[in-house]
Design an enzyme around this catalytic site. Structure first.
Site, short mmCIF file in Angstrom:
data_model
loop_
_atom_site.label_atom_id
_atom_site.label_comp_id
_atom_site.label_asym_id
_atom_site.label_seq_id
_atom_site.Cartn_x
_atom_site.Cartn_y
_atom_site.Cartn_z
N ASN A 63 45.44 53.92 41.43
CA ASN A 63 44.74 54.48 42.62
C ASN A 63 45.06 56.02 42.64
O ASN A 63 45.66 56.60 42.11
CB ASN A 63 45.45 53.65 43.94
CG ASN A 63 45.03 52.26 43.78
OD1 ASN A 63 43.94 51.93 43.76
ND2 ASN A 63 45.91 51.31 44.30
N GLY A 73 37.09 45.36 41.07
CA GLY A 73 35.75 44.64 40.84
C GLY A 73 34.80 45.86 40.52
O GLY A 73 34.28 45.69 39.61
N ASN A 186 44.94 45.41 50.41
CA ASN A 186 43.74 45.81 51.00
C ASN A 186 43.26 45.18 52.27
O ASN A 186 43.51 44.04 52.36
CB ASN A 186 42.73 45.83 49.86
CG ASN A 186 43.19 46.48 48.39
OD1 ASN A 186 43.29 47.66 48.20
ND2 ASN A 186 43.86 45.77 47.49
N CYS A 213 34.50 47.74 48.16
CA CYS A 213 35.55 47.20 47.37
C CYS A 213 35.34 45.91 46.81
O CYS A 213 34.95 44.84 47.50
CB CYS A 213 36.68 46.76 48.41
SG CYS A 213 38.20 46.56 47.77
N GLY A 214 35.04 45.75 45.53
CA GLY A 214 34.68 44.59 44.82
C GLY A 214 35.54 43.43 44.68
O GLY A 214 34.99 42.23 45.03
N1 LIG Z 1 42.93 49.65 46.06
C1 LIG Z 1 42.89 48.55 45.33
C2 LIG Z 1 42.42 48.68 43.89
C3 LIG Z 1 41.05 49.13 43.92
C4 LIG Z 1 40.02 48.00 44.34
C5 LIG Z 1 38.50 48.19 44.15
N2 LIG Z 1 38.19 49.27 45.23
C6 LIG Z 1 37.78 47.11 43.85
O1 LIG Z 1 36.37 47.28 43.87
O2 LIG Z 1 38.08 46.18 43.63
C7 LIG Z 1 44.43 47.98 45.21
O3 LIG Z 1 45.18 48.81 45.09
O4 LIG Z 1 44.49 46.74 45.01
#
Ligand SMILES: N[C@@H](CCC[C@H](N)C(=O)O)C(=O)O
Length: 267
Positions: A63, A73, A186, A213-214
């Site tokens: 991150n 995702g 999250n 956020c996927g």
């Molecule tokens: N910040 C998240 C990891 C990233 C997730 C992302 N934005 C997605 O699209 O899934 C974490 O620390 O779990």
């Protein structure tokens, strides 16, 4: 080092490929420096695309604050695009070794030449962290947790104290909930806005507010199905755009774009 920058619905990632650069440093400090939006290139995270004996490419994510995440995702789709571009391809099937197992992604060309549409396996959805007591004081209609390798809290708006999503100070709510969970999580607020359609805003562990956020969309769709709000194919509208989650009995897939931004060289 050669990097490329991509985004999935405004959730932006730097990608470094071992196949292009040789052995990867996998350094949280380097990720933090490069992701800094003032003194670095700027991104929500840095993905190290390693050589793998289990799959076409290996996924490892830091991150923006340097903490490591198990999966993303949007990041998975960005890595798939970087991997295909490095081979001179604009579509194809790519297997990705993540800390949670191998995931298959099918990329097809979109009308925009910089964008691919990617259908990616997100794997099994399982129980998330214990909901912290602080959530009970916030007045959401429903709350639940889930995991696709990384932890998520899903809060349903339109509760007694929450008239609609725009009234929520998500930076404050997200930080408060995240701080109450060991290891963080999250945090997403969602609202049902039509048949099989959710609106979602996200506060991400290790990043803050993001455009999409996927993995969060995947867990939010899963949780919303348990609440009886949606069926097996769910459209999630986020600030950066829409993704579609396909829910099975135990596993989920995610469809969304990956857009190439730039090739970059660091000194
Ligand atoms: N910040 C998240 C990891 C990233 C997730 C992302 N934005 C997605 O699209 O899934 C974490 O620390 O779990």
């Amino acid at each position: 080092m050669h990097l490329s920058k991509h985004h999935g619905l405004g959730n932006d990632f730097l990608v470094v490929l071992e196949a292009t650069n040789g052995p990867l440093p996998n350094s949280p400090d380097l990720a933090r420096a490069l992701c800094d939006r003032h003194t670095g290139i700027g991104a929500d995270g840095l993905i190290w695309g390693g050589v793998s004996d289990r799959a076409d490419v290996a996924f490892r994510l830091h991150n923006a604050d340097g903490t490591e995440a198990e999966i993303s995702g949007n990041g998975l789709r960005c890595l798939v695009q970087a991997h295909l571009r490095a081979a001179g391809l604009h579509e194809g099937t790519v297997t990705v070794a993540t800390p949670g197992g191998v995931r298959q992604a099918v990329a097809t060309a979109a009308s925009d030449p910089l964008t691919l549409s990617v259908l990616a396996e997100m794997g099994p959805v399982s129980a998330g962290p214990t909901l912290p007591a602080v959530v009970g004081e916030m007045g959401f209609a429903q709350a639940a947790t889930g995991s696709v390798g990384n932890p998520h809290v899903v809060l349903l708006g339109a509760g007694s104290l929450v008239p609609d999503l725009t009234s929520i100070d998500l930076a404050k709510v997200g930080r408060r909930v995240e701080d109450a969970i060991p290891g963080g999580a999250n945090v997403h607020v969602v609202e049902s806005v039509g048949p099989d359609t959710l609106v979602m805003r996200s506060w991400e562990r290790g990043v803050g507010l993001t455009e999409a956020c996927g993995s969060g969309a995947t867990v939010a769709a899963w949780v919303a199905r348990t609440w009886g709000l949606v069926g097996d194919r769910v459209t999630i509208r986020m600030p950066g755009g829409e993704a579609v989650v396909e829910l099975g009995e135990t596993e989920a897939s995610l469809v969304g774009p990956a857009t190439f931004v730039a090739d970059l060289e660091t000194p």
